[in-house]
Write an enzyme that holds these catalytic residues in place. Structure first.
Site, PDB file in Angstrom:
ATOM      1  N   GLU A  78       0.845  -1.197   0.000  1.00  0.00           N
ATOM      2  CA  GLU A  78       0.000   0.000   0.000  1.00  0.00           C
ATOM      3  C   GLU A  78       0.883   1.250   0.000  1.00  0.00           C
ATOM      4  O   GLU A  78       0.885   2.060   0.917  1.00  0.00           O
ATOM      5  CB  GLU A  78      -0.980  -0.013   1.179  1.00  0.00           C
ATOM      6  CG  GLU A  78      -1.995  -1.153   1.056  1.00  0.00           C
ATOM      7  CD  GLU A  78      -3.023  -1.194   2.168  1.00  0.00           C
ATOM      8  OE1 GLU A  78      -4.196  -1.512   1.889  1.00  0.00           O
ATOM      9  OE2 GLU A  78      -2.648  -0.934   3.324  1.00  0.00           O
ATOM     10  N   GLU A 128      -4.839  -7.565  -0.947  1.00  0.00           N
ATOM     11  CA  GLU A 128      -5.611  -7.536   0.292  1.00  0.00           C
ATOM     12  C   GLU A 128      -7.068  -7.350  -0.092  1.00  0.00           C
ATOM     13  O   GLU A 128      -7.421  -6.387  -0.759  1.00  0.00           O
ATOM     14  CB  GLU A 128      -5.162  -6.388   1.208  1.00  0.00           C
ATOM     15  CG  GLU A 128      -3.719  -6.474   1.664  1.00  0.00           C
ATOM     16  CD  GLU A 128      -3.329  -5.306   2.564  1.00  0.00           C
ATOM     17  OE1 GLU A 128      -4.038  -5.088   3.579  1.00  0.00           O
ATOM     18  OE2 GLU A 128      -2.342  -4.622   2.255  1.00  0.00           O
TER      19      GLU A 128
END
EC number: 3.2.1.32
Length: 576
Positions: free
Chosen positions: A138, A234
């Site tokens: 991320e 994710e």
């Protein structure tokens, strides 16, 4: 080395015209979508047990500053990370590893943690299986405190170190964006290290409906524009409770929860999730589903200081579980199999337990009158059981042909399901702690279509044919033996040899036992030892300087011999 595969991209949303182009990256399957689960050790184990399957990929995390979670337990309130444990528990599964910068990406980029980077890469490559490395995952998530320059510089360095260390065929580098709805669009380029430094583009898929799927669609189109495969690294139905069947539109505190039917829950989150993969089938090559009871982990629990997540366990609802199993059993998904590594473009197929992917749901089996045996689940799934006779049971293992996994207690029995082939002969074994001692029993069985397999021949639990096919020498198991000091030349009866900074060989001299079975263990991960000369030995993945418990146990007529000790792994041979 890079692998390039032809793919097809739709020229428009409703158009039937297509144009050919290529996906560039390492460990990219030619066709299909890798199915992986996460994201903590216990949640992965619960998923595997509840669904009776070996995941094709397993996901965990490590911090770059202290390498916490690499070789021992690390839990910051989001579940246990322990990559070594996960790798040993699933030796024939791909590893998907997220690396946290611990808020120090600029220090990482400056070279402060270069030694840790080398240790991390060497350790992961030592597991000899496909590894998908989510470096600084991320990258654009504001909670991570990353800088674009730190991301770009560190990515380029890690990519070059993978090549310099000779791991480019084992480790694939994933650049994952947060796909976070409050983040403005059009900013991904500033975080991009360059196509030559990235194998995959990744994204997070939690509540994309909050922004009409704009952020995940942007990430998908970005991957497409770079010619890279897409990994949903994710994904979880954020703010849904699968067990309680509720949903909250409040991302901060989960207030005003609305009741849902299981079908509504599936239709609202899961159906669009799989549709997103279908809509982007030209580039989607992998996904990780986070299958966890988030509310039970203190970091995510009330009062929800890091947002409201819920409970995403597919096994917590019968319809969700059934729908999930039916979906991932479809041909476009890559589940666990004996050819998994080859399918992912890895150099060899490896060994170990030969899975056939998800085995689907089964009705709860009826208890059997016998103490120890097996029951038929399907033509490719066997359940080994032993009745609970009241042992202290600090630990237990149920084994099929030397593959030993922790059993679950169900209906007064310890049970575990394994992939198997109808008509084949297997060694089954059960062992359990009982105070200062332990109980062990084993037999040989032929897997037939019946509920309680009572006919078995007592003997060595590791002598069957099938199940674990050469897991000791394959790419997915431990590292086999060979090289270094011959244990027969050591004066010590029991100890270890240094093989490399990431490989340890544990040995015990043969003292004349009957030895219809034996096990050598590293930190309670137990596998049959190889007899070489006058010693039993076995190699394991390990990290130089780390502490381990080594154990040797062997059958001796009607009894057994067991010994163990604690050691520190150093560069020496014949260590006692």
């Amino acid at each position: 080395m890079k692998r390039t595969y032809l793919s097809l991209i739709a020229a428009g949303v409703m158009s039937l015209s297509v144009s050919a182009w290529s996906l560039d990256g390492v460990l990219v399957p030619e066709s299909g979508i890798l199915v992986s689960v996460g994201q903590d050790v216990d949640s992965v184990n619960d998923y595997a047990s509840a669904l009776g399957t070996i995941p094709a990929g397993v996901t965990n995390y490590v911090g770059i500053v202290n390498l916490d979670g690499l070789n021992s337990d690390a839990d910051a309130g989001a579940g246990r990370n322990n990559i070594a444990e996960l790798a040993n528990a699933y030796p024939t599964s791909a590893l998907v590893v997220g690396v946290s910068m611990n808020g120090e990406v600029d220090a990482v980029a400056s070279g402060r943690y270069n030694a840790n980077i080398d240790t991390l890469l060497n350790t992961l490559a030592g597991y000899d299986r496909p590894v998908y490395l989510r470096w600084a995952y991320e990258v654009d998530g504001p909670w991570n405190g990353h800088s674009p320059s730190g991301i770009v510089t560190s990515f380029q360095y890690v990519h070059d170190r993978i090549i310099a260390l000779g791991h480019q065929a084992k480790i694939s580098l994933v650049w994952q964006v947060a796909s976070y709805c409050p983040t403005p669009g059009g900013q991904l380029d500033q975080w991009w290290p360059g196509s030559e430094y990235v194998d995959w583009v990744g994204l997070s898929y939690f509540a994309p409906q909050d922004c009409n799927w704009d952020r995940v669609n942007e990430a998908a189109q970005f991957a497409r524009s770079k010619g890279k495969p897409l990994f949903l690294n994710e994904s979880t139905p954020q703010r849904y409770q699968v067990a309680d069947l509720t949903y909250s539109a409040d991302p901060a505190k989960g207030t005003n929860r609305q009741s849902k039917t299981s079908q509504q829950l599936w239709d609202e989150w899961f159906a669009p999730y799989f549709q997103f993969m279908s809509d982007n089938s030209d580039i989607v090559k992998g996904f990780t589903y986070i299958n966890a009871d988030w509310d039970s982990q203190w970091r995510w629990a009330a009062p929800y200081n890091e947002g409201y997540w819920g409970d995403s366990r597919v096994q917590a609802n019968a319809l969700i579980k059934s729908n999930w199993q039916q979906e991932i059993a479809k041909g476009q998904y890559i589940n666990h199999s004996e050819t998994l590594f080859e399918t992912l473009g890895y150099g060899s197929t490896g060994g170990g337990d030969n899975g056939g992917g998800d085995n689907g749901g089964t009705n709860p089996p009826e208890p059997c009158n016998e103490e120890f045996g097996y029951r038929y689940v399907s033509d490719s799934t066997i359940e080994v059981f032993h009745k609970n006779n009241g042992w202290s049971a600090e630990w237990n293992y149920v084994c099929l042909n030397g593959l030993c996994l922790q059993g679950e207690i169900k209906n007064g029995e310890y049970v575990k399901q394994f992939d198997a082939q109808l008509g084949s002969t297997y060694g089954i074994e059960f062992k359990v702690a009982d105070g200062e001692s332990q109980f062990i029993t084993d037999k040989s069985v032929t897997f037939e279509n019946k509920q309680c397999g009572s006919t078995g021949t007592p003997g060595g639990g590791d002598n069957g044919s099938g199940g674990d096919n050469g897991g000791d020498n394959g790419s997915g198991g431990d590292n086999g033996s060979g090289g270094g000091t011959d244990p027969s030349q050591c004066s010590a009866d029991f100890g270890y040899n240094y093989r490399s900074d990431t490989e340890i060989e544990v040995f015990h001299k043969d003292l004349g036992w009957s030895a219809s079975w034996n096990y050598i263990c590293l930190d309670d991960y137990c596998v049959p030892g190889d007899k070489s000369g006058d010693s039993y030995n076995r190699s394991f993945n390990a990290t130089l300087g780390s502490d381990y418990k080594i154990t040797f146990k062997v059958e001796d007529s009607a009894s057994q011999f067991i010994t163990e000790k604690n050691i520190t792994f150093v560069n020496t041979s014949c260590a006692q």
